[in-house]
Design a protein around this motif. Structure first.
Motif, PDB file in Angstrom:
ATOM      1  N   SER A   7       0.832  -1.195   0.000  1.00  0.00           N
ATOM      2  CA  SER A   7       0.000   0.000   0.000  1.00  0.00           C
ATOM      3  C   SER A   7       0.865   1.242   0.000  1.00  0.00           C
ATOM      4  CB  SER A   7      -0.893   0.026   1.248  1.00  0.00           C
ATOM      5  OG  SER A   7      -1.735  -1.088   1.266  1.00  0.00           O
ATOM      6  N   ARG A   8       0.314   2.322  -0.502  1.00  0.00           N
ATOM      7  CA  ARG A   8       0.978   3.623  -0.404  1.00  0.00           C
ATOM      8  C   ARG A   8       1.239   3.863   1.078  1.00  0.00           C
ATOM      9  NH1 ARG A   8       1.235   8.266  -3.429  1.00  0.00           N
ATOM     10  NH2 ARG A   8       1.338  10.195  -2.222  1.00  0.00           N
ATOM     11  N   CYS A   9       2.382   4.454   1.405  1.00  0.00           N
ATOM     12  CA  CYS A   9       2.699   4.672   2.813  1.00  0.00           C
ATOM     13  C   CYS A   9       3.368   6.026   3.024  1.00  0.00           C
ATOM     14  CB  CYS A   9       3.568   3.555   3.369  1.00  0.00           C
ATOM     15  SG  CYS A   9       5.201   3.424   2.603  1.00  0.00           S
ATOM     16  N   SER A  10       3.181   6.563   4.207  1.00  0.00           N
ATOM     17  CA  SER A  10       3.858   7.786   4.633  1.00  0.00           C
ATOM     18  C   SER A  10       5.159   7.384   5.308  1.00  0.00           C
ATOM     19  CB  SER A  10       2.988   8.562   5.614  1.00  0.00           C
ATOM     20  OG  SER A  10       1.805   8.981   4.993  1.00  0.00           O
ATOM     21  N   SER A  86       6.039  10.271   0.964  1.00  0.00           N
ATOM     22  CA  SER A  86       5.228   9.064   0.812  1.00  0.00           C
ATOM     23  C   SER A  86       5.812   8.245  -0.325  1.00  0.00           C
ATOM     24  CB  SER A  86       3.764   9.400   0.546  1.00  0.00           C
ATOM     25  OG  SER A  86       3.638  10.098  -0.674  1.00  0.00           O
ATOM     26  N   LEU A  87       5.529   6.974  -0.285  1.00  0.00           N
ATOM     27  CA  LEU A  87       5.945   6.057  -1.341  1.00  0.00           C
ATOM     28  C   LEU A  87       4.695   5.455  -1.956  1.00  0.00           C
ATOM     29  CD1 LEU A  87       8.888   4.228   0.449  1.00  0.00           C
ATOM     30  CD2 LEU A  87       9.054   5.929  -1.362  1.00  0.00           C
ATOM     31  N   PRO A  88       4.681   5.364  -3.288  1.00  0.00           N
ATOM     32  CA  PRO A  88       3.507   4.775  -3.936  1.00  0.00           C
ATOM     33  C   PRO A  88       3.441   3.284  -3.629  1.00  0.00           C
ATOM     34  CG  PRO A  88       5.247   5.089  -5.524  1.00  0.00           C
ATOM     35  CD  PRO A  88       5.729   5.709  -4.234  1.00  0.00           C
ATOM     36  N   GLY A  89       2.284   2.775  -3.600  1.00  0.00           N
ATOM     37  CA  GLY A  89       2.128   1.332  -3.439  1.00  0.00           C
ATOM     38  C   GLY A  89       2.370   0.647  -4.769  1.00  0.00           C
ATOM     39  N   ARG A 126       9.276   3.190  -9.817  1.00  0.00           N
ATOM     40  CA  ARG A 126       9.283   3.070  -8.356  1.00  0.00           C
ATOM     41  C   ARG A 126      10.636   2.529  -7.900  1.00  0.00           C
ATOM     42  NH1 ARG A 126       5.312  -0.935  -7.053  1.00  0.00           N
ATOM     43  NH2 ARG A 126       5.397  -1.575  -9.203  1.00  0.00           N
TER      44      ARG A 126
END
Length: 149
Positions: A7-10, A86-89, A126
């Motif tokens: 999942s996308r994450c902070s 944030s990183l994309p999922g 990514r």
């Protein structure tokens, strides 16, 4: 090897620019000390190590390395040089490996072979990541995560 969806994450992170090497470990140790002081390290805590640039194509003095703490809702981390993002999922091919300098270095040099053997195609939009959990650190395991299409 497994292919999983993350999942996308902070994240809270520390960045270092320069040739990859022992100095990256010092950045990670500082991040872990700050997270520990803030009470943010637990069995499910995820730590990411991201080398953004390929030193074969990027001058070593501008290679970027981030030591990242995945944040849960409402968490923050104090420190003058802490950054947030944030990183994309997305889908990742995950290769568990021993948390040793040699094993991690070999994995970085074998990305193309690992993907070929897994029948996957890399997603260059990514970052490749090393993922650790506090529980995994106790077992000396690293998850080498390669983004795939």
């Amino acid at each position: 090897m497994n292919v999983i969806s993350l999942s996308r994450c902070s994240i809270a992170y520390l960045r270092r620019s320069g040739a990859y090497g022992a100095e990256n470990r010092a950045v990670m140790e500082r991040l872990l000390a700050l997270a520990d002081q803030a009470g943010l390290l637990g069995p499910e805590t995820a730590i990411l190590s991201i080398a953004w640039d390929d030193p074969a194509h990027t001058p070593s003095e501008v290679c970027r390395y981030d030591a990242c703490l995945v944040l849960q809702e409402g968490q923050t981390l104090s420190g003058a040089d802490i950054r947030y993002g944030s990183l994309p999922g997305g889908r990742y091919a995950v290769f568990p490996l021993p948390h040793t300098e040699q094993a991690v270095s070999e994995a970085w040099h074998a990305i193309d072979r690992l993907l070929r053997e897994a029948g996957c195609t890399a997603d260059p939009s990514r970052p490749v990541m090393e993922r650790y959990t506090c529980a995994g650190e106790q077992d000396d395991i690293c998850e080498f995560c390669i983004p795939v299409i």
